[in-house]
Write an enzyme that holds these catalytic residues in place. Sequence first.
Site, PDB file in Angstrom:
ATOM      1  N   ASN A   1      35.338  35.873  36.890  1.00 51.61           N
ATOM      2  CA  ASN A   1      34.478  37.023  37.198  1.00 51.61           C
ATOM      3  C   ASN A   1      33.166  36.511  37.764  1.00 51.61           C
ATOM      4  O   ASN A   1      32.978  35.304  37.925  1.00 51.61           O
ATOM      5  CB  ASN A   1      34.273  37.877  35.941  1.00 51.61           C
ATOM      6  CG  ASN A   1      33.640  37.073  34.825  1.00 51.61           C
ATOM      7  OD1 ASN A   1      32.530  36.577  34.960  1.00 51.61           O
ATOM      8  ND2 ASN A   1      34.366  36.917  33.727  1.00 51.61           N
ATOM      9  N   ARG A   2      32.265  37.424  38.068  1.00 50.38           N
ATOM     10  CA  ARG A   2      31.075  37.066  38.836  1.00 50.38           C
ATOM     11  C   ARG A   2      29.914  36.533  37.979  1.00 50.38           C
ATOM     12  O   ARG A   2      28.818  36.341  38.477  1.00 50.38           O
ATOM     13  CB  ARG A   2      30.569  38.276  39.610  1.00 50.38           C
ATOM     14  CG  ARG A   2      31.507  38.719  40.685  1.00 50.38           C
ATOM     15  CD  ARG A   2      30.891  39.846  41.496  1.00 50.38           C
ATOM     16  NE  ARG A   2      31.904  40.473  42.316  1.00 50.38           N
ATOM     17  CZ  ARG A   2      32.361  39.957  43.454  1.00 50.38           C
ATOM     18  NH1 ARG A   2      31.886  38.804  43.895  1.00 50.38           N
ATOM     19  NH2 ARG A   2      33.292  40.569  44.136  1.00 50.38           N
TER      20      ARG A   2
END
Length: 403
Positions: A212-213
């Site tokens: 994920n970011r």
Amino acid sequence: MSLAGKQILLVIGGGIAAYKSLDLIRRLRERGACVRPLMTAAAQQFVTPLAVGALSASHVYTDLFSREDEQDVGHIRLARECDLIVIAPATADLMAKMANGLADDLATAALLARDKQVLVAPAMNPRMWENPATKRNVACLKADGIAFIGPMRGEMAESGEAGLGRMAEPLEIVGAIEDMLSARSRPLQGKKAIVTSGPTHEPIDPVRYIANRSSGKQGHAIAEALARLGAEVTLVSGPVTLADPAGVNVIHVERAEDMRDAVLNALPADIAVMVAAVADWRVADASTHKIKKQPGEGPPALVLAENPDILATVGHHQARPRLVVGFAAETQNVSVNGRAKLERKGADLIVANDVSPETGIMGGERNSVRLIYREGEESWPELSKADVAAKLAEKIAAMLGNA
Ligand code: CTP
């Protein structure tokens, strides 16, 4: 703050920035500190022991093999009879020696024999600072609990090159010294904290993963802020591109299950702050070989399995820390969802933020958070992630103090 009665062992390394150490001595003495200067051979090429001695009103220590110096205090007592050791400027060479435990002159022997905190103010050419060898040494020193101030960005005195490498200014170094020596500013002294940070990588096969970011910026800043307040911090970090924070014990992991194991291993603790964006799912049966395209068969289906919830595990653990803090990354109904997480995961405090793409929070430098407690809520204005971390660390210290 007054530094009255504080004894500082100032190690002056051999760099052009050594001229600033003369001003540093003045600033420290103005605040009442006693400065005992120790100069490396290279330092004496840049400033003279005469000037250093005059400004510090102290004997200047230079030689490991000087009978006079060794009879006077000796390198062991020199390292111990102080409240703090400051190395300014710290050259790449001095840091390399420290990181490897070398002790072939008075400065390095005293540093190896120390039992006190050390503050390092590096100064060098930006290329030297960026060199992988220097980076390794700095990471090693940070893992050993050594504090750093700088280097700062700016123009180099000798070459005019710009970049990271300029020594922090004397007053900035004095500020860091005051922070380290002030008991008031270390309310978490003697407390153990566990922090998780960054994303997790869940393998699909040996070359692919789900992620994920999350950048880890907020979690790393919190680990550092807790350490600055005196806590003994274990940071369990997923894969990030950030440097290990100063004065923190960092455990690097990839998968959620490894993160959970590392967190449970670090128990017992007084404080847990779970900031990591742990992947909710992993691939149920990650392949040990690279999955190949099968002509005519179409893409493979990924079957997912749920990952352990680390915050909930800690929040309901028999060795539950006294204070358990979670984060809530939401894109809607921040308060309602945050409170539900507080209950479900057994946390004392949830720091909720809106991570909708338009907020730019994930991966960005700033954060705007809402604190959700059992008995109420409070919103903070938008702040830098470092400021959120500092305020949260203060809040944690206050909550522990009141508990
Ligand atoms: N968390 C955790 N382990 C997980 C998932 C989340 O420790 N497997 C922690 C996070 O570190 C954070 C809090 O739980 O402190 C909330 O994380 P968040 O991603 O906002 O919530 P989820 O539990 O994943 O719930 P949802 O996806 O439904 O929002």
